[in-house]
Motif scaffolding. Structure first.
Motif, short mmCIF file in Angstrom:
data_model
loop_
_atom_site.label_atom_id
_atom_site.label_comp_id
_atom_site.label_asym_id
_atom_site.label_seq_id
_atom_site.Cartn_x
_atom_site.Cartn_y
_atom_site.Cartn_z
N LYS A 293 45.34 -21.27 -42.63
CA LYS A 293 44.20 -20.68 -41.91
C LYS A 293 42.93 -21.44 -42.28
N MET A 294 42.77 -21.73 -43.55
CA MET A 294 41.58 -22.47 -43.99
C MET A 294 41.49 -23.82 -43.26
N LYS A 295 42.62 -24.49 -43.18
CA LYS A 295 42.61 -25.83 -42.60
C LYS A 295 42.37 -25.79 -41.08
N LEU A 296 43.09 -24.91 -40.40
CA LEU A 296 42.95 -24.87 -38.93
C LEU A 296 41.57 -24.38 -38.51
N ARG A 297 41.03 -23.39 -39.23
CA ARG A 297 39.77 -22.80 -38.79
C ARG A 297 38.55 -23.59 -39.28
N LEU A 298 38.74 -24.49 -40.27
CA LEU A 298 37.62 -25.33 -40.69
C LEU A 298 37.81 -26.75 -40.19
N LEU A 299 38.90 -27.41 -40.60
CA LEU A 299 39.06 -28.81 -40.20
C LEU A 299 39.30 -28.95 -38.70
N ASN A 300 40.34 -28.30 -38.20
CA ASN A 300 40.68 -28.52 -36.79
C ASN A 300 39.62 -27.95 -35.86
N ALA A 301 39.12 -26.77 -36.18
CA ALA A 301 38.04 -26.21 -35.35
C ALA A 301 36.80 -27.10 -35.47
N GLY A 302 36.50 -27.56 -36.68
CA GLY A 302 35.34 -28.43 -36.88
C GLY A 302 35.46 -29.69 -36.04
N HIS A 303 36.65 -30.24 -35.99
CA HIS A 303 36.89 -31.41 -35.14
C HIS A 303 36.57 -31.09 -33.68
N SER A 304 37.06 -29.93 -33.20
CA SER A 304 36.82 -29.58 -31.79
C SER A 304 35.34 -29.34 -31.53
N GLU A 377 44.22 -32.12 -25.17
CA GLU A 377 45.00 -30.88 -25.29
C GLU A 377 44.18 -29.73 -25.88
N SER A 378 42.92 -29.67 -25.53
CA SER A 378 42.09 -28.56 -26.02
C SER A 378 42.66 -27.21 -25.60
N SER A 379 43.34 -27.17 -24.46
CA SER A 379 43.85 -25.87 -24.01
C SER A 379 44.94 -25.36 -24.95
N ALA A 380 45.62 -26.26 -25.65
CA ALA A 380 46.61 -25.81 -26.63
C ALA A 380 45.93 -25.56 -27.99
N LYS A 381 44.87 -26.30 -28.26
CA LYS A 381 44.26 -26.21 -29.60
C LYS A 381 43.26 -25.06 -29.73
N LEU A 382 42.36 -24.95 -28.77
CA LEU A 382 41.24 -24.02 -28.95
C LEU A 382 41.63 -22.55 -29.13
N PRO A 383 42.64 -22.05 -28.39
CA PRO A 383 42.99 -20.64 -28.63
C PRO A 383 43.30 -20.37 -30.10
N LYS A 384 43.96 -21.32 -30.77
CA LYS A 384 44.34 -21.10 -32.18
C LYS A 384 43.20 -21.44 -33.14
N PHE A 385 42.45 -22.49 -32.83
CA PHE A 385 41.48 -22.98 -33.83
C PHE A 385 40.13 -22.27 -33.71
N LEU A 386 39.73 -21.97 -32.47
CA LEU A 386 38.35 -21.53 -32.27
C LEU A 386 38.26 -20.13 -31.62
N ILE A 387 39.05 -19.91 -30.57
CA ILE A 387 38.93 -18.63 -29.85
C ILE A 387 39.39 -17.48 -30.77
N ALA A 388 40.41 -17.75 -31.58
CA ALA A 388 40.89 -16.73 -32.51
C ALA A 388 39.78 -16.33 -33.49
N THR A 389 39.01 -17.32 -33.95
CA THR A 389 37.91 -17.04 -34.87
C THR A 389 36.85 -16.21 -34.17
N LEU A 390 36.55 -16.60 -32.94
CA LEU A 390 35.55 -15.87 -32.16
C LEU A 390 35.96 -14.40 -31.99
N GLU A 391 37.24 -14.19 -31.70
CA GLU A 391 37.73 -12.81 -31.51
C GLU A 391 37.58 -12.00 -32.79
N GLU A 392 37.95 -12.63 -33.92
CA GLU A 392 37.87 -11.89 -35.19
C GLU A 392 36.42 -11.55 -35.50
N ASN A 393 35.50 -12.48 -35.23
CA ASN A 393 34.08 -12.21 -35.49
C ASN A 393 33.53 -11.15 -34.56
#
Ligand code: NAD
Length: 490
Positions: A293-304, A377-393
């Motif tokens: 979770k740390m890696k996907l929500r910081l590194l991968n989301a940060g990349h996007s 492939e943002s459509s495959a990445k963003l739901p997991k890396f960024l949209i999930a974070t947005l929902e939790e917040n």
């Protein structure tokens, strides 16, 4: 010198080559999806194990399932599986080495039965995967298996000539079960949260439809370790190929470049043994989830975040974004205010230090990771890396501003396909058409883009998010100078 087994001895001049005898190494691992990342990561660790600890059982047989893998098949076959890994340090130092852990390569589109037999062979103990997020065939909004995919329909009806990873895995596991062999482990190394659990759920959905009894056996016998993988690996360029020839006299048709940082955290959960990767720096843990979770929500989301905003601004590489103070400050604000609050405690890791190290890695001027690779492939990445974070917040009433501007930027990017200066941007995405169609309606319906339920679920109905998004998307359409909008938020 053409890179191949026969010429290995001629390679000298400060480049480390293969010091072990490759002849007797068995392919304990069949790897599907031999892209750049597999070659900079798992194949590198496996090479170290052979180099230092003579791990004879654990060679790699590379497999490509798609026509698009023909080039890597031809190159690696010609080069006897050998390739050069070029590690690029931030201080300009470049460190190439020849990697020998891939013994051979099979192309599924040419010979599906050969691939199935290789996986069903008693020597195979692990089938590992880097097939990109899209390869898992789940609906991003529901997380359920997508039976509508025509290739899946084909595989359900044609078990002997599969096209998808699920058709191959079930055919090989069936053979093993019938031959009373132990199952192999299925080890996903893709950037997906709970990658092993996802692989398991998807394979079982497929298998249940195809052969219910086999599905029961798989459920009982096959382990799917979750893992967190990390090493930034950009797409190889012609100048990397030329560099090797000019400086080392090596003709390698497809080397791989990467950063020096490498990390692999894996759950120790295998059906049929595993390499002693811990000897070469891999971390085995009982539960990988906090690390993932740390890696996907910081590194991968940060990349996007950098990629989508950078694309509109006209930055071509991630390091160019990091030379721009507004981007650095925006990234840090996103990480501090929106990503960090949703993370659980990660044992042994200081999150501030981790974020500092991410900034330094993104800024590595030698990596030149293209914004287009990051946005692909943002459509495959963003739901997991960024949209999930947005929902939790959203659920906790916390900040969502920084992620929302990125979603609005994604809409503009999908619609206009040019940066703020009118330069065309190439959009690589399995959903490129749908994204474009939805985004193009923004003028008449500002929420059209976020109404795509397969990506956003019912987020468009959330008033707080919809209002904020609507304001932001209109701001970008009125004035695509994205940096101005970013600055206003800092
Ligand atoms: P790549 O484009 O070099 O290779 C992708 C491979 O996946 C190819 O072999 C391709 O044929 C295969 N593939 C794609 N779709 C498939 C499908 N539907 N079925 C079967 N095979 C399929 O990409 P890469 O840089 O090697 O990255 C691959 C994956 O590795 C990423 O999607 C990500 O999950 C993970 N990863 C990459 C990096 C990186 O920095 N490149 C870092 C960490 C993790």
């Amino acid at each position: 010198i053409i890179l191949n087994q026969e010429n290995l001895d001629q390679i000298t001049g400060g480049i480390s080559t293969v010091g072990y005898d490759r002849k007797n190494i068995k392919s304990g691992i069949v790897h599907i999806g031999v892209g750049g990342f597999h070659r900079s990561h798992q194949a590198f660790y496996t090479h170290l194990l052979q180099e230092k600890y003579n791990a004879q059982e654990w060679g790699i047989c590379g497999v490509g399932l798609r026509e698009g893998d023909r080039k890597i098949h031809d190159v690696l076959t010609k080069q006897d599986g050998l390739y050069t890994l070029i590690v690029k340090h931030p201080n300009g130092k470049i460190e190439p080495s020849i990697i020998g852990s891939i013994g051979n390569f099979i192309l599924g589109v040419d010979n599906p039965l050969l691939v199935i037999d290789r996986m069903a062979d008693a020597a195979t103990k692990i089938v590992s995967l880097t097939i990109t997020e899209g390869g898992y065939n789940f609906n991003p909004a529901t997380g359920e298996f997508d039976f509508d995919n025509p290739a899946i329909q084909h595989d359900l009806k044609n078990p002997d000539s599969p096209k998808t990873v699920y058709g191959y895995l079930t055919a090989a596991l069936k053979k093993r079960r019938d031959a009373k062999l132990k199952a192999f482990s299925i080890m996903s190394c893709d950037n997906i949260l709970h990658n092993g659990d996802v692989a398991r759920k998807m394979l079982l959905s497929f298998a249940k439809k195809q052969d219910a009894a086999l599905a029961v056996w798989i459920e009982k016998e096959v382990c799917f370790p979750n893992s967190m993988v990390d090493r930034i690996t950009p797409v190889t360029t012609q100048s990397d190929i030329d560099y090797l020839e000019k400086n080392y006299g090596i003709k390698d048709e497809w080397p791989v470049t990467c950063e020096p940082f490498i990390q692999w955290v894996v759950e120790d959960n295998f059906s049929n043994g595993r390499p002693e990767y811990e000897k070469v720096g891999v971390q085995f843990v009982p539960d990988v989830k906090p690390y993932e979770k740390m890696k996907l929500r910081l590194l991968n989301a940060g990349h996007s975040v950098l990629g989508l905003l950078g694309a509109i601004h006209g930055h071509n590489t991630i390091n160019a974004c990091m030379e721009d103070k507004t981007f650095v400050d925006y990234l840090r604000s996103f990480m501090d205010k929106e990503a960090t609050p949703i993370l659980d405690e990660v044992k042994g890791i200081d999150l501030d230090q981790y974020k500092d190290s991410l900034e330094a890695r993104f800024a590595n001027p030698n990596i030149k990771d293209s914004v287009s690779r990051i946005c692909s492939e943002s459509s495959a990445k963003l739901p997991k890396f960024l949209i999930a974070t947005l929902e939790e917040n959203l659920a906790e009433g916390r900040s969502i501003e920084f992620a929302t501007l990125v979603i609005a930027a994604w809409c503009y990017y999908s619609d206009k396909q040019v940066d703020k200066n009118g330069q065309p941007m190439e959009i690589i995405d399995a959903m490129a058409k749908e994204l474009h169609t939805a985004a193009a309606k923004t003028g008449t319906d500002p929420l059209a883009f976020i109404k795509q339920e397969s990506l956003f679920g019912d987020l468009a109905k959330n008033e707080r998010f919809a209002d904020l998004y609507s304001v932001m998307v209109q701001k970008i359409y009125n004035d695509p100078n994205i940096k101005k909008h970013m600055k206003d938020m800092l």
